[in-house]
Motif scaffolding. Structure first.
Motif, PDB file in Angstrom:
ATOM      1  N   THR A 287      -1.436  -4.633   3.028  1.00  0.00           N
ATOM      2  CA  THR A 287      -0.106  -5.010   3.233  1.00  0.00           C
ATOM      3  C   THR A 287       0.672  -5.716   2.059  1.00  0.00           C
ATOM      4  O   THR A 287       1.559  -5.551   1.633  1.00  0.00           O
ATOM      5  CB  THR A 287       0.059  -5.778   4.370  1.00  0.00           C
ATOM      6  N   TYR A 288      -0.325  -6.683   1.735  1.00  0.00           N
ATOM      7  CA  TYR A 288       0.285  -7.706   0.518  1.00  0.00           C
ATOM      8  C   TYR A 288       0.575  -6.808  -0.528  1.00  0.00           C
ATOM      9  O   TYR A 288       1.674  -7.056  -1.428  1.00  0.00           O
ATOM     10  CB  TYR A 288      -0.713  -8.811   0.214  1.00  0.00           C
ATOM     11  N   PHE A 289      -0.436  -5.903  -1.026  1.00  0.00           N
ATOM     12  CA  PHE A 289      -0.118  -5.180  -2.136  1.00  0.00           C
ATOM     13  C   PHE A 289       0.871  -4.340  -2.133  1.00  0.00           C
ATOM     14  O   PHE A 289       1.824  -4.216  -3.054  1.00  0.00           O
ATOM     15  CB  PHE A 289      -1.780  -4.327  -2.400  1.00  0.00           C
ATOM     16  N   GLU A 290       1.087  -3.266  -1.060  1.00  0.00           N
ATOM     17  CA  GLU A 290       2.378  -2.762  -0.912  1.00  0.00           C
ATOM     18  C   GLU A 290       3.516  -3.341  -0.853  1.00  0.00           C
ATOM     19  O   GLU A 290       4.468  -3.044  -1.236  1.00  0.00           O
ATOM     20  CB  GLU A 290       2.074  -1.713   0.313  1.00  0.00           C
ATOM     21  N   ASN A 291       3.590  -4.391   0.026  1.00  0.00           N
ATOM     22  CA  ASN A 291       4.707  -5.262  -0.065  1.00  0.00           C
ATOM     23  C   ASN A 291       5.248  -6.275  -1.164  1.00  0.00           C
ATOM     24  O   ASN A 291       6.571  -6.412  -1.242  1.00  0.00           O
ATOM     25  CB  ASN A 291       4.980  -6.005   1.228  1.00  0.00           C
ATOM     26  N   VAL A 292       4.044  -6.699  -1.763  1.00  0.00           N
ATOM     27  CA  VAL A 292       4.566  -7.804  -2.730  1.00  0.00           C
ATOM     28  C   VAL A 292       3.866  -7.462  -4.285  1.00  0.00           C
ATOM     29  O   VAL A 292       4.853  -7.232  -5.176  1.00  0.00           O
ATOM     30  CB  VAL A 292       3.834  -9.204  -2.481  1.00  0.00           C
ATOM     31  N   ALA A 293       2.577  -7.004  -4.501  1.00  0.00           N
ATOM     32  CA  ALA A 293       2.171  -6.720  -5.443  1.00  0.00           C
ATOM     33  C   ALA A 293       2.663  -5.439  -6.323  1.00  0.00           C
ATOM     34  O   ALA A 293       3.069  -5.522  -7.589  1.00  0.00           O
ATOM     35  CB  ALA A 293       0.624  -6.648  -5.446  1.00  0.00           C
ATOM     36  N   LYS A 294       2.756  -4.498  -5.402  1.00  0.00           N
ATOM     37  CA  LYS A 294       3.262  -3.141  -6.023  1.00  0.00           C
ATOM     38  C   LYS A 294       4.889  -3.482  -6.542  1.00  0.00           C
ATOM     39  O   LYS A 294       5.334  -3.004  -7.795  1.00  0.00           O
ATOM     40  CB  LYS A 294       3.166  -2.085  -4.939  1.00  0.00           C
ATOM     41  N   PRO A 295       5.838  -3.932  -5.755  1.00  0.00           N
ATOM     42  CA  PRO A 295       6.996  -4.082  -6.468  1.00  0.00           C
ATOM     43  C   PRO A 295       7.111  -4.828  -7.724  1.00  0.00           C
ATOM     44  O   PRO A 295       7.906  -4.822  -8.578  1.00  0.00           O
ATOM     45  CB  PRO A 295       7.746  -4.783  -5.367  1.00  0.00           C
ATOM     46  N   LEU A 296       6.396  -5.926  -7.545  1.00  0.00           N
ATOM     47  CA  LEU A 296       6.096  -6.901  -8.769  1.00  0.00           C
ATOM     48  C   LEU A 296       5.836  -6.061 -10.042  1.00  0.00           C
ATOM     49  O   LEU A 296       6.065  -6.201 -11.282  1.00  0.00           O
ATOM     50  CB  LEU A 296       5.249  -8.057  -8.505  1.00  0.00           C
ATOM     51  N   ARG A 297       4.674  -5.110  -9.763  1.00  0.00           N
ATOM     52  CA  ARG A 297       4.306  -4.188 -10.856  1.00  0.00           C
ATOM     53  C   ARG A 297       5.316  -3.355 -11.421  1.00  0.00           C
ATOM     54  O   ARG A 297       5.520  -3.221 -12.572  1.00  0.00           O
ATOM     55  CB  ARG A 297       3.020  -3.425 -10.265  1.00  0.00           C
ATOM     56  N   VAL A 298       6.141  -2.760 -10.654  1.00  0.00           N
ATOM     57  CA  VAL A 298       7.307  -1.650 -10.824  1.00  0.00           C
ATOM     58  C   VAL A 298       8.299  -2.814 -11.748  1.00  0.00           C
ATOM     59  O   VAL A 298       8.566  -2.314 -12.855  1.00  0.00           O
ATOM     60  CB  VAL A 298       7.841  -1.202  -9.736  1.00  0.00           C
TER      61      VAL A 298
END
Length: 149
Positions: A81-92
């Motif tokens: 959930t953290y990856f989907e909600n935080v890390a992934k948008p930060l990566r984008v």
């Protein structure tokens, strides 16, 4: 132990073998007969009690493992959930910023190249210094933006 014995006393096995002439002795962890002619029932009920304890110990161990695994799964889900909600948008966002940096560096390199071509053949020290300064500035800025020292 008293909770466990209460659970055991609710079982069909207990109800089948129990008699008012049997008592549970906590110090011996077994059933004893108040009358000798009930010793066999006391032995059978004690054997059933011991088996119940062993089975309950196994159940408790399995529940412990299940609880541990459940915690691990919850942590994995939280990480996902953290990856989907935080890390992934930060990566984008990081990728978009990197693209902008790369484009800016490319433009600066092109301008530097054009300046170098414009002053080739001229002996004016000011223009040569300006071209070298731009080249050096581009290299320093590129190193800083790419994380170099």
């Amino acid at each position: 132990m008293s909770e466990l014995i209460q659970e055991f006393e609710k079982t069909t096995t207990f109800k089948y073998f129990y008699s008012t002439l049997l008592e549970f002795d906590e110090s011996l962890n077994c059933y004893v007969a108040t009358e000798k002619w009930r010793n066999k029932e006391a032995e059978l009920l004690t054997a059933a009690w011991w088996m119940f304890q062993e089975r309950q110990a196994t159940i408790n161990q399995l529940n412990s493992v299940l609880n541990e695994r459940t915690k691990e799964w919850i942590q994995a889900i939280e990480c996902g959930t953290y990856f989907e909600n935080v890390a992934k948008p930060l990566r984008v966002k990081n990728d978009a910023l990197q693209k902008r940096i790369d484009e800016a560096l490319f433009e600066m390199q092109q301008l530097s190249l054009m300046l170098s071509k414009d002053i080739d053949g001229y002996e004016d020290p000011a223009q040569i210094c300006q071209s070298e300064g731009v080249d050096m500035g581009v290299r320093i800025l590129e190193k800083a933006l790419r994380g170099g020292s």
